[in-house]
Design a protein around this motif. Structure first.
Motif, PDB file in Angstrom:
ATOM      1  N   GLY A 119       0.768  -1.249   0.000  1.00 50.66           N
ATOM      2  CA  GLY A 119       0.000   0.000   0.000  1.00 50.66           C
ATOM      3  C   GLY A 119       0.791   1.286   0.000  1.00 50.66           C
ATOM      4  N   LEU A 120       2.091   1.243  -0.327  1.00 49.14           N
ATOM      5  CA  LEU A 120       2.910   2.439  -0.246  1.00 49.14           C
ATOM      6  C   LEU A 120       4.041   2.391  -1.265  1.00 49.14           C
ATOM      7  CD1 LEU A 120       5.800   1.458   1.215  1.00 49.14           C
ATOM      8  CD2 LEU A 120       4.311   1.319   3.188  1.00 49.14           C
ATOM      9  N   SER A 121       4.690   3.540  -1.427  1.00 48.24           N
ATOM     10  CA  SER A 121       5.968   3.609  -2.131  1.00 48.24           C
ATOM     11  C   SER A 121       7.024   4.030  -1.109  1.00 48.24           C
ATOM     12  CB  SER A 121       5.935   4.629  -3.269  1.00 48.24           C
ATOM     13  OG  SER A 121       5.040   4.238  -4.290  1.00 48.24           O
ATOM     14  N   THR A 122       8.194   3.415  -1.180  1.00 49.36           N
ATOM     15  CA  THR A 122       9.307   3.826  -0.329  1.00 49.36           C
ATOM     16  C   THR A 122      10.252   4.706  -1.147  1.00 49.36           C
ATOM     17  OG1 THR A 122      10.655   1.884  -0.862  1.00 49.36           O
ATOM     18  CG2 THR A 122       9.182   1.720   1.039  1.00 49.36           C
ATOM     19  N   LEU A 123      10.763   5.748  -0.505  1.00 56.11           N
ATOM     20  CA  LEU A 123      11.754   6.627  -1.127  1.00 56.11           C
ATOM     21  C   LEU A 123      12.972   6.649  -0.217  1.00 56.11           C
ATOM     22  CD1 LEU A 123      11.147  10.176  -2.667  1.00 56.11           C
ATOM     23  CD2 LEU A 123      13.218   9.611  -1.390  1.00 56.11           C
ATOM     24  N   THR A 124      14.103   6.182  -0.734  1.00 57.71           N
ATOM     25  CA  THR A 124      15.362   6.199   0.020  1.00 57.71           C
ATOM     26  C   THR A 124      16.284   7.226  -0.603  1.00 57.71           C
ATOM     27  OG1 THR A 124      15.121   3.845   0.536  1.00 57.71           O
ATOM     28  CG2 THR A 124      17.297   4.815   0.849  1.00 57.71           C
ATOM     29  N   TYR A 125      16.813   8.120   0.244  1.00 59.15           N
ATOM     30  CA  TYR A 125      17.684   9.197  -0.220  1.00 59.15           C
ATOM     31  C   TYR A 125      18.832   9.327   0.771  1.00 59.15           C
ATOM     32  CZ  TYR A 125      19.067  13.777  -2.052  1.00 59.15           C
ATOM     33  OH  TYR A 125      19.770  14.817  -2.608  1.00 59.15           O
ATOM     34  N   LEU A 126      20.061   9.121   0.314  1.00 56.97           N
ATOM     35  CA  LEU A 126      21.228   9.132   1.187  1.00 56.97           C
ATOM     36  C   LEU A 126      22.017  10.431   1.070  1.00 56.97           C
ATOM     37  CD1 LEU A 126      22.659   5.508   0.727  1.00 56.97           C
ATOM     38  CD2 LEU A 126      21.076   6.352   2.467  1.00 56.97           C
ATOM     39  N   ASP A 148      35.783   0.770   7.501  1.00 58.12           N
ATOM     40  CA  ASP A 148      35.046   1.822   8.195  1.00 58.12           C
ATOM     41  C   ASP A 148      34.194   2.591   7.195  1.00 58.12           C
ATOM     42  OD1 ASP A 148      36.396   1.007  10.434  1.00 58.12           O
ATOM     43  OD2 ASP A 148      37.816   2.677  10.433  1.00 58.12           O
ATOM     44  N   LYS A 149      33.002   3.007   7.587  1.00 57.65           N
ATOM     45  CA  LYS A 149      32.116   3.734   6.673  1.00 57.65           C
ATOM     46  C   LYS A 149      31.123   4.564   7.469  1.00 57.65           C
ATOM     47  CE  LYS A 149      30.506  -0.623   7.268  1.00 57.65           C
ATOM     48  NZ  LYS A 149      31.410  -1.743   7.551  1.00 57.65           N
ATOM     49  N   ASN A 150      30.445   5.459   6.764  1.00 56.94           N
ATOM     50  CA  ASN A 150      29.400   6.288   7.359  1.00 56.94           C
ATOM     51  C   ASN A 150      28.075   5.975   6.673  1.00 56.94           C
ATOM     52  OD1 ASN A 150      31.142   7.805   9.098  1.00 56.94           O
ATOM     53  ND2 ASN A 150      31.839   8.944   7.315  1.00 56.94           N
ATOM     54  N   LEU A 151      26.983   6.216   7.387  1.00 57.37           N
ATOM     55  CA  LEU A 151      25.657   6.056   6.799  1.00 57.37           C
ATOM     56  C   LEU A 151      24.753   7.168   7.317  1.00 57.37           C
ATOM     57  CD1 LEU A 151      23.913   4.315   4.945  1.00 57.37           C
ATOM     58  CD2 LEU A 151      23.201   3.011   6.956  1.00 57.37           C
ATOM     59  N   HIS A 152      24.107   7.858   6.399  1.00 57.85           N
ATOM     60  CA  HIS A 152      23.266   8.991   6.760  1.00 57.85           C
ATOM     61  C   HIS A 152      22.262   9.223   5.634  1.00 57.85           C
ATOM     62  CE1 HIS A 152      23.122  13.481   8.206  1.00 57.85           C
ATOM     63  NE2 HIS A 152      22.100  12.772   8.649  1.00 57.85           N
ATOM     64  N   GLY A 153      20.986   9.326   5.965  1.00 54.02           N
ATOM     65  CA  GLY A 153      19.999   9.566   4.922  1.00 54.02           C
ATOM     66  C   GLY A 153      18.578   9.604   5.459  1.00 54.02           C
ATOM     67  N   GLU A 211      25.122  10.329   2.942  1.00 56.07           N
ATOM     68  CA  GLU A 211      26.425   9.679   3.032  1.00 56.07           C
ATOM     69  C   GLU A 211      26.222   8.174   3.011  1.00 56.07           C
ATOM     70  OE1 GLU A 211      29.617  11.433   5.854  1.00 56.07           O
ATOM     71  OE2 GLU A 211      27.709  11.762   6.874  1.00 56.07           O
ATOM     72  N   GLY A 212      27.238   7.459   2.520  1.00 52.88           N
ATOM     73  CA  GLY A 212      27.226   6.012   2.625  1.00 52.88           C
ATOM     74  C   GLY A 212      26.618   5.314   1.428  1.00 52.88           C
ATOM     75  N   SER A 213      26.261   4.051   1.638  1.00 51.12           N
ATOM     76  CA  SER A 213      25.794   3.208   0.549  1.00 51.12           C
ATOM     77  C   SER A 213      24.941   2.082   1.120  1.00 51.12           C
ATOM     78  CB  SER A 213      27.000   2.629  -0.203  1.00 51.12           C
ATOM     79  OG  SER A 213      26.584   1.744  -1.207  1.00 51.12           O
ATOM     80  N   ILE A 214      23.871   1.719   0.414  1.00 44.77           N
ATOM     81  CA  ILE A 214      23.004   0.611   0.812  1.00 44.77           C
ATOM     82  C   ILE A 214      22.754  -0.270  -0.411  1.00 44.77           C
ATOM     83  CG2 ILE A 214      20.702  -0.058   1.614  1.00 44.77           C
ATOM     84  CD1 ILE A 214      20.573   2.517   3.215  1.00 44.77           C
ATOM     85  N   LYS A 238      23.609   5.233  -3.728  1.00 40.12           N
ATOM     86  CA  LYS A 238      24.648   6.110  -3.202  1.00 40.12           C
ATOM     87  C   LYS A 238      24.070   7.512  -3.005  1.00 40.12           C
ATOM     88  CE  LYS A 238      28.503   3.566  -5.282  1.00 40.12           C
ATOM     89  NZ  LYS A 238      29.718   3.634  -6.140  1.00 40.12           N
ATOM     90  N   PRO A 239      24.807   8.398  -2.333  1.00 35.36           N
ATOM     91  CA  PRO A 239      24.274   9.730  -2.037  1.00 35.36           C
ATOM     92  C   PRO A 239      23.780  10.482  -3.270  1.00 35.36           C
ATOM     93  CG  PRO A 239      26.216   9.347  -0.729  1.00 35.36           C
ATOM     94  CD  PRO A 239      26.106   8.172  -1.665  1.00 35.36           C
ATOM     95  N   GLY A 240      22.598  11.104  -3.127  1.00 40.71           N
ATOM     96  CA  GLY A 240      22.025  11.916  -4.189  1.00 40.71           C
ATOM     97  C   GLY A 240      21.118  11.173  -5.142  1.00 40.71           C
ATOM     98  N   ALA A 241      21.219   9.843  -5.167  1.00 43.91           N
ATOM     99  CA  ALA A 241      20.336   9.031  -6.012  1.00 43.91           C
ATOM    100  C   ALA A 241      19.045   8.733  -5.257  1.00 43.91           C
ATOM    101  CB  ALA A 241      21.031   7.740  -6.419  1.00 43.91           C
ATOM    102  N   VAL A 242      18.064   8.192  -5.977  1.00 45.38           N
ATOM    103  CA  VAL A 242      16.780   7.858  -5.364  1.00 45.38           C
ATOM    104  C   VAL A 242      16.423   6.409  -5.676  1.00 45.38           C
ATOM    105  CG1 VAL A 242      14.285   8.303  -5.375  1.00 45.38           C
ATOM    106  CG2 VAL A 242      15.882  10.217  -5.453  1.00 45.38           C
ATOM    107  N   ASN A 243      16.092   5.661  -4.639  1.00 45.45           N
ATOM    108  CA  ASN A 243      15.426   4.372  -4.805  1.00 45.45           C
ATOM    109  C   ASN A 243      13.944   4.579  -4.533  1.00 45.45           C
ATOM    110  OD1 ASN A 243      17.686   2.907  -5.455  1.00 45.45           O
ATOM    111  ND2 ASN A 243      17.684   1.639  -3.609  1.00 45.45           N
ATOM    112  N   TRP A 244      13.109   4.214  -5.521  1.00 50.60           N
ATOM    113  CA  TRP A 244      11.659   4.374  -5.396  1.00 50.60           C
ATOM    114  C   TRP A 244      11.025   3.004  -5.632  1.00 50.60           C
ATOM    115  CZ3 TRP A 244       8.191   8.034  -3.964  1.00 50.60           C
ATOM    116  CH2 TRP A 244       6.865   7.900  -4.393  1.00 50.60           C
TER     117      TRP A 244
END
Length: 293
Positions: free
Chosen positions: A61-68, A113-118, A70-73, A86-92
């Motif tokens: 029942g929804l759409s997910t929007l992921t926006y970073l 070592d890495k960072n994750l933020h979004g 920093e980091g990577s998923i 990656k940062p600046g891209a959109v997963n929809w």
């Protein structure tokens, strides 16, 4: 008179092996336009033995929007999608009648070592699309409309505004906008907005009607057309909203629907493991122990 009807403070929430700051839903405001859920991930510094690992879990029942920031998923889903964001891209990802996905640190980063933020966002679907087939779209960062307007750096991450349209394939009238400024200045964009509107302060400050607001706050506007404020130097804000749906949306765990019975069935189907599988993934997030309200 202030145009801010509600101030929502970021609240800590545990999503498994990762803490996030929950912004929506909130007791006094369950949605802003079609936006029903927003989590602020991080910022988190992960060392060489710490990784993001969210096993397969379902949505309807929804759409997910992921926006970073920093980091990577690495995103993998039951449709067969497998892509690194990656940062600046959109997963929809549009769940429709049902999709399952996992979110993990990519293999090549798991021992460093890495960072994750979004931000992770849920957008409710129009009632007629709640039972549609699931789909997934990845939009690279360089495809997102971005421009400079009198010193403001603006990105139209999703939806329509300013006479422009993002390539993210949304299903209703909405907008999700990033505004950055290196200097303090007035911002007046109300004429370009519609429906309900809210502003999230990621960094820096916002001044409105003589009040100063700091990071980790969402400001909900009483009228999107009155969206005028002063952005502080070295500030980043996100403005989101759009036309609300005529029917209320209910949330149960990872499920969103205008029909509580659909939520109950989705809950049982996940407990019975009737949802489609993510290729190559054998574990899953169990349904939490709470009752549908």
């Amino acid at each position: 008179m202030s145009n801010i009807s509600l101030i929502i403070e970021e609240r800590a929430a545990d999503i498994g092996n990762f803490m996030v700051g929950r912004l929506l839903p909130f007791k006094q405001k369950r949605a802003v336009g079609p936006f029903v859920f927003i989590d602020h991930m991080g910022p988190a510094a992960l060392n060489d033995h710490e990784n993001l690992d969210v096993p397969p879990h379902p949505h309807i029942g929804l759409s997910t929007l992921t926006y970073l920031f920093e980091g990577s998923i690495m995103h993998k889903d039951s449709i067969g999608s497998e892509i690194e964001i990656k940062p600046g891209a959109v997963n929809w990802m549009t769940a429709g009648k049902g999709v399952v996905h996992s979110e993990r640190t990519p293999e090549y980063l798991r021992n460093s070592d890495k960072n994750l933020h979004g931000l992770q966002i849920w957008v409710a679907l129009p009632k007629e699309l709640e039972n549609s087939d699931p789909s997934f779209t990845h939009i690279d960062a360089d495809k997102i409309p971005q421009w400079n307007d009198n010193g403001l750096e603006i990105k139209l991450i999703a939806g329509k505004a300013f006479g422009k349209e993002s390539p993210v394939p949304v299903h209703s009238n909405l907008y999700f906008i990033e505004i950055k400024s290196s200097k303090a200045q007035k911002v007046n964009i109300g004429k370009d907005l519609f429906g309900e509107s809210a502003l999230y302060i990621l960094e820096g400050t916002i001044k409105s009607d003589g009040n100063t607001y700091d990071p980790k706050q969402i400001l909900v506007a009483t009228d999107s057309k009155l969206c005028e404020f002063e952005i502080g130097e070295n500030s980043t804000v996100y403005i989101f909203g759009g036309e609300p749906f005529p029917e209320e949306r209910y949330i149960n765990w990872n499920f969103v629907s205008s029909d509580k019975e659909v939520l109950r069935q989705a809950r049982q189907d996940w407990i019975d493991q009737k949802f489609p599988k993510v290729p190559g993934e054998n574990d899953f997030v169990p349904y939490p122990n709470f009752k549908l309200k």
